[in-house]
Design an enzyme around this catalytic site. Sequence first.
Site, PDB file in Angstrom:
ATOM      1  N   CYS A 152       0.812  -1.228   0.000  1.00 44.65           N
ATOM      2  CA  CYS A 152       0.000   0.000   0.000  1.00 44.65           C
ATOM      3  C   CYS A 152       0.838   1.268   0.000  1.00 44.65           C
ATOM      4  CB  CYS A 152      -0.947   0.003   1.196  1.00 44.65           C
ATOM      5  SG  CYS A 152      -2.180  -1.307   1.104  1.00 44.65           S
ATOM      6  N   HIS A 203      -3.176   7.751   1.903  1.00 42.16           N
ATOM      7  CA  HIS A 203      -3.581   6.427   1.426  1.00 42.16           C
ATOM      8  C   HIS A 203      -5.003   6.173   1.908  1.00 42.16           C
ATOM      9  CE1 HIS A 203      -3.857   2.252   0.600  1.00 42.16           C
ATOM     10  NE2 HIS A 203      -3.662   1.851   1.847  1.00 42.16           N
ATOM     11  N   ASN A 254     -10.040   0.364  -0.559  1.00 45.72           N
ATOM     12  CA  ASN A 254      -8.585   0.423  -0.455  1.00 45.72           C
ATOM     13  C   ASN A 254      -7.989  -0.203  -1.723  1.00 45.72           C
ATOM     14  OD1 ASN A 254      -5.870   0.021   0.089  1.00 45.72           O
ATOM     15  ND2 ASN A 254      -6.192  -0.634   2.205  1.00 45.72           N
TER      16      ASN A 254
HETATM   17  O1  UT7 Z   1      -3.844  -0.510   3.361  1.00 48.52           O
HETATM   18  C1  UT7 Z   1      -3.043  -1.322   4.152  1.00 48.52           C
HETATM   19  C2  UT7 Z   1      -3.281  -1.031   5.552  1.00 48.52           C
HETATM   20  N1  UT7 Z   1      -4.512  -1.642   6.011  1.00 48.52           N
HETATM   21  C3  UT7 Z   1      -5.249  -0.971   6.871  1.00 48.52           C
HETATM   22  O2  UT7 Z   1      -4.973   0.172   7.164  1.00 48.52           O
HETATM   23  C4  UT7 Z   1      -6.382  -1.683   7.551  1.00 48.52           C
HETATM   24  C5  UT7 Z   1      -6.363  -1.318   9.013  1.00 48.52           C
HETATM   25  N2  UT7 Z   1      -7.393  -1.942   9.769  1.00 48.52           N
HETATM   26  C6  UT7 Z   1      -8.705  -1.586   9.691  1.00 48.52           C
HETATM   27  O3  UT7 Z   1      -9.062  -0.740   8.893  1.00 48.52           O
HETATM   28  C7  UT7 Z   1      -9.678  -2.188  10.661  1.00 48.52           C
HETATM   29  O4  UT7 Z   1      -8.974  -2.928  11.629  1.00 48.52           O
HETATM   30  C8  UT7 Z   1     -10.735  -3.092  10.000  1.00 48.52           C
HETATM   31  C9  UT7 Z   1     -11.698  -2.221   9.196  1.00 48.52           C
HETATM   32  C10 UT7 Z   1     -10.086  -4.117   9.087  1.00 48.52           C
HETATM   33  C11 UT7 Z   1     -11.549  -3.800  11.071  1.00 48.52           C
HETATM   34  O5  UT7 Z   1     -12.125  -2.854  11.952  1.00 48.52           O
HETATM   35  P1  UT7 Z   1     -11.986  -3.024  13.537  1.00 48.52           P
HETATM   36  O6  UT7 Z   1     -12.734  -1.927  14.136  1.00 48.52           O
HETATM   37  O7  UT7 Z   1     -10.529  -3.142  13.858  1.00 48.52           O
HETATM   38  O8  UT7 Z   1     -12.764  -4.366  13.779  1.00 48.52           O
HETATM   39  P2  UT7 Z   1     -12.265  -5.741  14.453  1.00 48.52           P
HETATM   40  O9  UT7 Z   1     -11.306  -6.432  13.533  1.00 48.52           O
HETATM   41  O10 UT7 Z   1     -11.830  -5.445  15.844  1.00 48.52           O
HETATM   42  O11 UT7 Z   1     -13.606  -6.553  14.503  1.00 48.52           O
HETATM   43  C12 UT7 Z   1     -14.690  -6.158  15.358  1.00 48.52           C
HETATM   44  C13 UT7 Z   1     -15.806  -7.167  15.211  1.00 48.52           C
HETATM   45  C14 UT7 Z   1     -15.334  -8.617  15.379  1.00 48.52           C
HETATM   46  O12 UT7 Z   1     -16.352  -9.332  16.039  1.00 48.52           O
HETATM   47  P3  UT7 Z   1     -16.267  -9.622  17.616  1.00 48.52           P
HETATM   48  O13 UT7 Z   1     -14.991 -10.373  17.826  1.00 48.52           O
HETATM   49  O14 UT7 Z   1     -16.249  -8.267  18.277  1.00 48.52           O
HETATM   50  O15 UT7 Z   1     -17.487 -10.419  17.870  1.00 48.52           O
HETATM   51  C15 UT7 Z   1     -15.209  -9.115  13.976  1.00 48.52           C
HETATM   52  O16 UT7 Z   1     -15.373 -10.497  13.878  1.00 48.52           O
HETATM   53  O17 UT7 Z   1     -16.350  -7.087  13.895  1.00 48.52           O
HETATM   54  C16 UT7 Z   1     -16.346  -8.386  13.286  1.00 48.52           C
HETATM   55  N3  UT7 Z   1     -16.140  -8.217  11.864  1.00 48.52           N
HETATM   56  C17 UT7 Z   1     -17.145  -7.984  11.007  1.00 48.52           C
HETATM   57  N4  UT7 Z   1     -18.474  -7.872  11.192  1.00 48.52           N
HETATM   58  C18 UT7 Z   1     -19.229  -7.613  10.101  1.00 48.52           C
HETATM   59  C19 UT7 Z   1     -14.973  -8.235  11.172  1.00 48.52           C
HETATM   60  N5  UT7 Z   1     -15.195  -8.004   9.880  1.00 48.52           N
HETATM   61  C20 UT7 Z   1     -16.552  -7.856   9.740  1.00 48.52           C
HETATM   62  C21 UT7 Z   1     -17.387  -7.604   8.641  1.00 48.52           C
HETATM   63  N6  UT7 Z   1     -18.713  -7.475   8.875  1.00 48.52           N
HETATM   64  N7  UT7 Z   1     -16.923  -7.435   7.398  1.00 48.52           N
END
Ligand code: UT7
Length: 325
Positions: free
Chosen positions: A115, A252, A282
């Site tokens: 990225c 980005h 992204n």
């Molecule tokens: O470009 C390269 C760099 N990449 C990035 O910058 C990505 C950086 N990371 C992020 O943008 C975020 O971490 C994400 C958008 C990928 C995820 O957001 P988050 O607020 O960190 O969510 P999380 O991974 O902590 O997940 C929270 C909850 C989980 O459920 P529980 O464990 O709380 O029950 C996940 O299983 O959301 C759940 N979850 C989803 N629910 C519905 C994860 N993905 C999804 C989904 N839809 N697509």
Amino acid sequence: MSITRSVVRGCGSYLPARTLTNHELAGMVDTSDEWIVQRTGIRERHIAAAGEYTSDMAVHAAQGALAAAGLAPQDIDLIVLATATPDNTFPASAVAVQAKLGITSGAAFDLQAVCSGFVFALSTADSMLRAGDFKRALVIGSETFSRILDWKDRTTCVIFGDGAGAVVLEAQPQSGTKADRGVLGAKLRSDGRYKDKLYVDGGPSTTGTAGYLRMEGKEVFRHAVGMMTGAITDVLDATGTTAAEIDWFVPHQANQRIIDGCAHKLGVPSEKVISTVARHGNTSAASIPLALDTAVADGRIKPGDLVMIEAMGGGFTWGAALIRW
Ligand code: UT7
């Protein structure tokens, strides 16, 4: 004192025709439009058609940049293509772009910093132009991340999209002050201790397959704002510039919450932030030149404006660059 700077002559971009909405994704994996918008700001992303390759999208973006610059393909003697999704393991997709544009001289190569690829490619081309060996460079970011997504993994497949963007850089004599046009400074960083936080689980030397993207999103998120604002601060210090002088902040496009976090930490007001994440998702190395071209096309970025770009991604790699448009 006269010095050589790499001045942006034009930019272009390309998005595949097919859009994939959050609502469509909700029919494919256990997710919802509400979750995706709230956690990322993404509403839709573009997906390359069958038979549409990274090099094809790069050529469209390059043609747009050349047209904006008023230049012909033969005026280019350097192509640096940032991509983590090349057409083939080798040769570089940059040589496919070179051939499709009908360029038979100069050099073309791919650069892999995921990225952060566009920031790395811009800085690399800038160094090569300032060294005097090349005159005009196409710096391109092009990605078909749809081909390395696990479409059953809701934690990654809702985040990424396909697209391409390009700029033409030209070596020009400038005065040596920060009033100059061109790339005024850049800072690149990598830290391989984080290489397992965002990676692809295949490759020619390991599995012999292309593999699928795997990400510990929370871990990436945790480091993103600090790493990127650190690189930006280094560029500001090195160029004797303050954040208040930035006309346009073009980050980005990974996640609206990360974009807002960086802008807030730097004290850049939201009116100066270019965000395309809602419509593009992204697009990895393509996201910055896509955002640049969007803001040039709608009249926000104008010649003379001070533009800060930044990115962070797999590796981890991260960096920032300051450009007077
Ligand atoms: O470009 C390269 C760099 N990449 C990035 O910058 C990505 C950086 N990371 C992020 O943008 C975020 O971490 C994400 C958008 C990928 C995820 O957001 P988050 O607020 O960190 O969510 P999380 O991974 O902590 O997940 C929270 C909850 C989980 O459920 P529980 O464990 O709380 O029950 C996940 O299983 O959301 C759940 N979850 C989803 N629910 C519905 C994860 N993905 C999804 C989904 N839809 N697509």
